[in-house]
Structure formats: structure tokens, C-alpha cells
Design an enzyme around this catalytic site. Structure first.
Site, PDB file in Angstrom:
ATOM      1  N   HIS A 142       0.867  -1.180   0.000  1.00 58.79           N
ATOM      2  CA  HIS A 142       0.000   0.000   0.000  1.00 58.79           C
ATOM      3  C   HIS A 142       0.911   1.240   0.000  1.00 58.79           C
ATOM      4  O   HIS A 142       1.999   1.210   0.581  1.00 58.79           O
ATOM      5  CB  HIS A 142      -0.833  -0.044   1.285  1.00 58.79           C
ATOM      6  CG  HIS A 142      -1.896   0.988   1.391  1.00 58.79           C
ATOM      7  ND1 HIS A 142      -1.637   2.301   1.732  1.00 58.79           N
ATOM      8  CD2 HIS A 142      -3.239   0.899   1.221  1.00 58.79           C
ATOM      9  CE1 HIS A 142      -2.779   2.965   1.762  1.00 58.79           C
ATOM     10  NE2 HIS A 142      -3.771   2.150   1.468  1.00 58.79           N
ATOM     11  N   ASP A 219       3.119  -4.519   7.978  1.00 56.45           N
ATOM     12  CA  ASP A 219       1.878  -3.775   7.818  1.00 56.45           C
ATOM     13  C   ASP A 219       0.719  -4.759   8.026  1.00 56.45           C
ATOM     14  O   ASP A 219       0.425  -5.575   7.159  1.00 56.45           O
ATOM     15  CB  ASP A 219       1.847  -3.164   6.406  1.00 56.45           C
ATOM     16  CG  ASP A 219       0.534  -2.448   6.115  1.00 56.45           C
ATOM     17  OD1 ASP A 219      -0.403  -2.553   6.924  1.00 56.45           O
ATOM     18  OD2 ASP A 219       0.461  -1.781   5.062  1.00 56.45           O
ATOM     19  N   GLN A 222      -4.502  -5.389   7.083  1.00 61.07           N
ATOM     20  CA  GLN A 222      -5.516  -6.314   6.580  1.00 61.07           C
ATOM     21  C   GLN A 222      -5.486  -7.644   7.322  1.00 61.07           C
ATOM     22  O   GLN A 222      -6.340  -8.489   7.078  1.00 61.07           O
ATOM     23  CB  GLN A 222      -5.330  -6.546   5.065  1.00 61.07           C
ATOM     24  CG  GLN A 222      -5.460  -5.301   4.220  1.00 61.07           C
ATOM     25  CD  GLN A 222      -6.895  -4.723   4.226  1.00 61.07           C
ATOM     26  OE1 GLN A 222      -7.866  -5.405   4.537  1.00 61.07           O
ATOM     27  NE2 GLN A 222      -7.007  -3.445   3.903  1.00 61.07           N
ATOM     28  N   LYS A 245     -10.597  -0.222  10.474  1.00 64.59           N
ATOM     29  CA  LYS A 245     -10.830  -1.397   9.624  1.00 64.59           C
ATOM     30  C   LYS A 245     -11.247  -2.607  10.459  1.00 64.59           C
ATOM     31  O   LYS A 245     -11.440  -3.698   9.931  1.00 64.59           O
ATOM     32  CB  LYS A 245      -9.561  -1.734   8.839  1.00 64.59           C
ATOM     33  CG  LYS A 245      -9.205  -0.698   7.773  1.00 64.59           C
ATOM     34  CD  LYS A 245      -7.982  -1.143   7.002  1.00 64.59           C
ATOM     35  CE  LYS A 245      -7.260  -0.005   6.336  1.00 64.59           C
ATOM     36  NZ  LYS A 245      -7.775   0.322   5.010  1.00 64.59           N
ATOM     37  N   CYS A 384      -4.518   2.373  -3.746  1.00 65.75           N
ATOM     38  CA  CYS A 384      -3.285   2.906  -3.153  1.00 65.75           C
ATOM     39  C   CYS A 384      -2.132   1.926  -3.313  1.00 65.75           C
ATOM     40  O   CYS A 384      -1.327   1.749  -2.398  1.00 65.75           O
ATOM     41  CB  CYS A 384      -3.467   3.245  -1.677  1.00 65.75           C
ATOM     42  SG  CYS A 384      -4.712   4.485  -1.372  1.00 65.75           S
TER      43      CYS A 384
HETATM   44  C1  PLP Z   1      -2.411  -2.796   3.598  1.00 66.95           C
HETATM   45  C2  PLP Z   1      -2.725  -1.397   4.038  1.00 66.95           C
HETATM   46  N1  PLP Z   1      -1.745  -0.624   4.534  1.00 66.95           N
HETATM   47  C3  PLP Z   1      -1.974   0.622   4.959  1.00 66.95           C
HETATM   48  C4  PLP Z   1      -3.232   1.184   4.900  1.00 66.95           C
HETATM   49  C5  PLP Z   1      -3.418   2.577   5.395  1.00 66.95           C
HETATM   50  O1  PLP Z   1      -4.328   2.638   6.442  1.00 66.95           O
HETATM   51  P1  PLP Z   1      -4.890   4.054   6.904  1.00 66.95           P
HETATM   52  O2  PLP Z   1      -5.383   4.730   5.685  1.00 66.95           O
HETATM   53  O3  PLP Z   1      -5.974   3.705   7.865  1.00 66.95           O
HETATM   54  O4  PLP Z   1      -3.771   4.782   7.535  1.00 66.95           O
HETATM   55  C6  PLP Z   1      -4.281   0.421   4.369  1.00 66.95           C
HETATM   56  C7  PLP Z   1      -5.652   0.931   4.197  1.00 66.95           C
HETATM   57  O5  PLP Z   1      -5.982   1.951   3.679  1.00 66.95           O
HETATM   58  C8  PLP Z   1      -4.017  -0.897   3.935  1.00 66.95           C
HETATM   59  O6  PLP Z   1      -4.997  -1.665   3.421  1.00 66.95           O
END
Ligand code: PLP
Lengths: 428, 149
Positions: A142, A219, A222, A245, A384
Site C-alpha cells: 500500500h 503492515d 488487513q 478497519k 493505493c
Molecule cells: C495494507 C494497508 N496498509 C496501509 C493502509 C493505510 O491505512 P490508513 O489509511 O488507515 O492509515 C491500508 C488501508 O488503507 C491498507 O490496506
């Protein structure tokens, strides 16, 4: 953790989520298949947030009056509950505003260590990034787990290296042998892909990280909301994820790390609440978690999240994961039966509930629009993850992602919707 | 389905058989536009006349949804051969329609097939798709005039 194996009673679960009771576009019942972006919230979470403001709102860790005590206890109890959820001690949980901030906490912590090391011999050399060093990530990440590292490289002169994504959606683990070396200072990988729903082989990555004493960050955005995650079993130095989430409110994120890392890592943000003592000459910092929580915290959101965690614990994360695997398999198999549909990534196996797909000749925006017209909420776009899109040879995809409040009938409505998309546009 | 408000026949027709597609030489200015939310991209070239007044050619290439592709094709038809101030007028009318949430009496003389886009104006997430090509042409004209390098 022992859990009784159960099939989720989704009909009853759905009733706990007020937002799912309403009709959306054209009076259709909402079929929410965008939980990988953000989950919906059960009533107990919404109520916990209101109740915080109705009954105990006050400055956490500031003041000795009645409300301040209650608020501080509620905030710290929430930390405890969340710590238990991933099997760490409460002091190892840092509240942030989202996973993105958590990742920045680490990247900026390393930058601060690097800057400070020029004057301060006590900085641990593991944290100091130089021009000769490398940071290793994957092409599946991401943007939130790419850009902070790119930025750290920009400021330190270190090199960013990438574990390749194969065209079939798997990571090229054979590249690790060449990519991991004494130069590797940080390895940062996703636990479960938000695009493909696939799980990363963390055991293997951990082995490589340990072999060169690199910091390992995972990370877990998910994974923690969708499967059992035990921090102690991962072998990582730190993980991060977002409360929103996993049934929690917006505006609350998590960073969990080893006690050793939290001891040596300089803070990202500084100011009130994170100090031990301040004089005009010098400030000393509080110990973690306070050291990383500058300013008045989002206590109501933390309290709400703890209720989300309690809700998930009641179901049991093993059951959550099994439920989502079943739904994902049904979805993948159903999609593959529709002529003209491509499903990205592996078609079976150990995967989560995020499924990316394409309809031949149709743009995801148009696919999503027709599904929306039927009350089905999916995500369209690059998720993203532009480097991953490039590797998969697409500009964007359509993604359906499930959670505990989805059942087989949602998947049926969705699959029927996909067929209707083709009907609507006709053949191109 | 109310969706047919958005996807009117004219739009689907432009999408399926886009007018004037492809990048052509010669050109006086080029612009590359990206829609950050979906990653759609379009490259637009404009050829202005010697006196920098007449739009003699518009050529384009890109990946995008039906709305963004159809918008580009409609724009091509509507604007080719017009002068720059006419383009500005048409583009202002198109923008006003797109920002109207769908409550608008568009000027068909100015917009041509473009009036079909009024349905899109009811879907805030898609307005950018319809505007991408207009921003591209506007930018390419500015570049043609050398006001921006
Ligand atoms: C795998 C992953 N990493 C990072 C993020 C970033 O999370 P956030 O936007 O809540 O900071 C997300 C979701 O948007 C994600 O799915």
C-alpha cells in the site's frame, strides 16, 4: 487462545450494525463489500463513543478530578484490551491516528535517530540509516508502506529495494537470497495484501531479517482485523494497523513493537504528554507508550475500538478468518464462472476476503457504478497500490472485500450484479 | 435503471467509437492529466493556428472509464476548428453544468452531445472523469501559447 469453532450467525450480526439496515441507491438494500477500505461499526462501538462524551469526557492523564480519572482508566483499559488482542503487553501498544501515521512514527523515528546519532553516541546503530544502507519492501505494498520509506531514503541517501511481484500475484521469494544482505537495514512488508487478499510468507521473511539483523516491520492493516495475529509468533520488531478497519471508530490507529525497539527509538512527535520533565535547558521523555503519544489523545476513539475488539473476541478470530476464507472462495469461484471475468492473484488457498477482478472491455469505474446502482458497494481504482497495479498490468481494478457482517447471500447478489454489468454495457 | 441517466446512448456511442482518437503531429502544446483517485491518465495534444487563435487539431490517447473517454471524444467534436475564446466559453458552460448536481439547463448550441453529461453531474465521484479531458485541452492551449512551459 482457545476458541470454539462456530459458523457465524451473520443474520444476527447484521442487526448489530445500524448502517446495514438502510436502503441506498434506488431503494436497494445495502450490500457492503468495501471493508478492506473501512469496516462498518456495530452499535456497541457507536454507543461507547457517545457514552464517553456523555459521561466521562475530560483530559486523559491530566488532572486528578473525578472525570479525569475515569477517562484515564477507560483509555488505559482500552490499551490493555487491544494489547491482549495481538498478545503484547499494554506498554507495547501506541495509539496513533491511523496506520499511516504509525508507519511514519517508525520511519521518522529512524530519521530522528540518524540525525541525532551525529551528536549522540548513545543512539543504537541499528537505527542509524546511511547512504550505504538499503531498505527492502515489496511491490505489493500500500502507498502508506511505500512513501514513508521512499522519503526516508530521500533524506538519508539509502537505497530502496523491492521484492518483485510476479504477474500471477505472488511475491518472488526467490529474490530474497539476492536482495537481503548486510546492507539491509529495514525490511517492511505487508502481512495480507489489500489488493489480492493474499498472505505474505512472514516466517520466511523473518528468517531473512534475523540473518542480517535488519529491523522487520509488518503492515498488519488487513491481517489483524481478519485473522488471529500473535505478535510474539511473527518475529517482527513492529507492526501497525488501523482501528477503523476492525469495527472501531475513525481516527485511531495502532503501532505495536518490541519493548527493546520502543526503548531505543526516538519519538516522532514531541510536546505535551510525552515528557518526563521539561526544563528550559532540556527535556527528558516518558517511557513508552507515552513517549510516542504527544498531545491530548483520541480517548473516545480508543474506548470505541476496545468495544470493537470485544465484539471480535466474542466471535473468535479463527472463526472470523474461516468465515472470510469461505466467502472469498465462493466469490472467486463464482466470478471465474462468469465469461469475461479475470480474478487477480491466486484463485485458492489461504487467503483473506479481498478479491480484485476485471471485466473484459470494461473500466472498473463503470463496473462499480452499475454495482452501486444495485446497492452494492465495492472499491474501484488502484487501491493505493500503484506499483502492484503496474505489475499486474492494469490501471486499476474492481475489488470486493468482506467482513463478519457479509454472508453467502451478499456474495450471490454481488455475483448476479457482475452479470448485470455485462448486460448493461452489452458487448463492446 | 436510473443509471441510464448517466450512461445515455450518446455517451456509450462516443465511448465505443471515439472520434479523433490517437496522438497526431504536428502539435503546438501537449498536456498529461491524471485522475489520482482511479489512476486514469490522458495525454492531449493541441495544434493552434499560426496566430494562436484557431484550434486546428486535438489529438489524444489514454486509459479511462467510459465517462472520461466519451467526454474526450465529445470535446473533440465540439471544439475542433473553433477559436480559443469559443473554447473558453464552451468549457465554462460545461463546467457549470458539471458542478450543478444535475439541475441545469445546458446550452445545447455550445455543448452539442456534451449535454448528455448532465446525468454524470449527479454523481460527485464521477465529475472528475468528465472534466479530465477539458483540463487537458485547456492546459495544452496554455502551453501552446507559451504561457507555461
Ligand atoms: C495494507 C494497508 N496498509 C496501509 C493502509 C493505510 O491505512 P490508513 O489509511 O488507515 O492509515 C491500508 C488501508 O488503507 C491498507 O490496506
Amino acid at each position: 487462545m482457545t476458541e470454539s469453532k462456530i459458523k457465524l450467525d451473520v443474520k444476527t450480526i447484521k442487526l448489530d450494525f445500524p448502517i446495514l439496515q438502510q436502503n441506498v441507491r434506488n431503494g436497494n438494500k445495502l450490500v457492503y463489500l468495501d471493508s478492506a477500505a473501512t469496516s462498518q461499526k456495530p452499535k456497541i462501538v457507536i454507543d461507547a463513543v457517545s457514552s464517553y462524551y456523555e459521561k466521562i469526557n475530560s483530559g486523559v492523564h491530566r488532572g486528578a478530578h473525578y472525570l479525569a480519572e475515569l477517562a484515564t482508566d477507560a483509555y488505559e483499559d482500552s490499551r490493555q484490551a487491544i494489547a491482549g488482542f495481538v498478545n503484547v503487553k499494554a506498554e507495547q501498544i501506541i495509539f496513533t491516528k491511523n496506520a499511516t501515521e504509525s508507519i511514519n512514527l517508525l520511519a521518522y523515528g529512524l530519521l530522528n535517530a540518524t540525525l541525532q546519532a551525529k551528536f549522540d553516541k548513545k543512539i543504537d546503530p541499528r537505527l542509524v540509516i546511511s547512504e550505504n544502507d538499503e531498505i527492502l519492501i515489496t511491490e505489493l505494498e500500500h502507498h502508506s508502506n511505500i512513501v514513508p520509506w521512499q522519503d526516508l531514503c530521500l533524506k538519508t541517501g539509502a537505497q530502496l529495494k523491492w521484492i518483485p511481484l510476479n504477474a500471477d500475484g505472488s511475491l518472488d521469494y526467490s529474490s530474497l537470497e539476492k536482495l537481503v544482505s548486510k546492507k539491509t537495514k529495514v525490511i517492511s512488508v505487508t502481512h495480507m495484501s489489500n489488493v489480492l487478499g493474499t498472505l505474505t510468507d512472514i516466517e520466511l521473511i523473518t528468517k531473512y531479517a534475523k540473518s542480517v539483523n535488519a529491523l522487520l516491520f509488518i503492515d498488519a492493516c488487513q491481517s489483524v482485523p481478519h485473522m488471529p495475529v500473535d505478535f510474539q509468533n511473527l518475529g517482527a520488531d513492529a507492526i501497525a494497523w488501523s482501528g477503523h478497519k476492525m469495527l472501531g471508530p475513525l481516527g485511531i490507529g495502532l503501532f505495536a513493537a518490541t519493548t527493546e525497539l520502543l526503548d531505543i527509538l526516538p519519538p516522532f512527535l514531541t510536546g505535551g504528554s510525552m515528557i518526563e520533565t521539561v526544563t528550559m535547558e532540556k527535556t527528558t521523555f516518558a517511557k513508552a507508550p507515552k513517549k510516542f503519544e504527544a498531545g491530548t489523545p483520541a480517548a473516545a476513539e480508543a474506548v470505541g475500538l476496545a468495544q470493537g475488539v470485544a465484539y471480535l473476541n466474542k466471535i473468535g478470530m479463527t472463526n472470523v478468518f474461516q468465515h472470510e476464507k469461505d466467502l472469498a472462495n465462493k466469490m472467486v469461484q463464482g466470478l471465474l464462472e462468469i465469461p469475461g471475468v479475470t480474478v487477480f492473484g491466486p484463485h485458492d488457498g489461504n487467503r483473506g476476503g479481498a478479491v480484485s477482478f476485471a471485466l473484459q472491455g470494461l473500466h472498473p469505474h463503470d463496473v462499480g457504478q452499475v454495482l452501486d446502482d444495485l446497492g452494492i458497494a465495492v472499491r474501484v481504482g488502484h487501491h493505493c497500490a500503484k506499483p502492484a497495479m503496474k505489475k499486474l498490468n492494469v490501471q486499476s481494478t474492481t475489488r470486493a472485500s468482506t467482513y463478519i457482517y457479509n454472508d453467502e447471500s451478499d456474495v450471490d447478489i454481488f455475483l448476479d450484479g457482475v452479470t448485470k454489468v455485462f448486460e448493461f454495457f452489452g458487448s463492446k | 435503471m436510473k443509471l441510464s441517466n448517466m450512461y445515455q446512448e450518446v455517451i456509450l456511442d462516443h465511448y465505443k467509437s471515439p472520434r479523433g482518437k490517437g496522438l497526431r503531429e504536428p502539435f503546438t502544446g501537449q498536456s498529461h492529466q491524471v485522475n489520482p483517485t482511479c489512476g486514469d491518465e490522458i495525454t492531449v495534444r493541441v495544434k493552434l493556428s499560426e496566430d494562436k487563435n484557431i484550434i486546428e487539431d486535438i489529438s489524444y490517447e489514454g486509459v479511462g472509464c467510459s465517462i472520461s473517454q466519451a467526454a474526450m471524444s465529445i470535446l473533440f467534436e465540439q471544439v475542433l476548428g473553433k477559436n480559443v475564446s469559443e473554447f473558453d466559453e464552451i468549457s465554462k458552460e460545461f463546467l457549470a453544468m458539471m458542478q450543478s448536481k444535475g439541475i441545469y439547463e445546458p446550452n445545447e448550441d455550445l455543448l452539442g452531445d456534451g449535454i448528455a453529461m448532465i446525468g454524470v453531474a449527479q454523481y460527485p465521484a464521477r465529475i472528475k472523469c468528465a472534466l479530465l479531458s477539458w483540463m487537458g485541452v485547456k492546459d495544452a492551449i496554455i502551453r501552446s501559447k507559451g504561457e507555461n512551459k
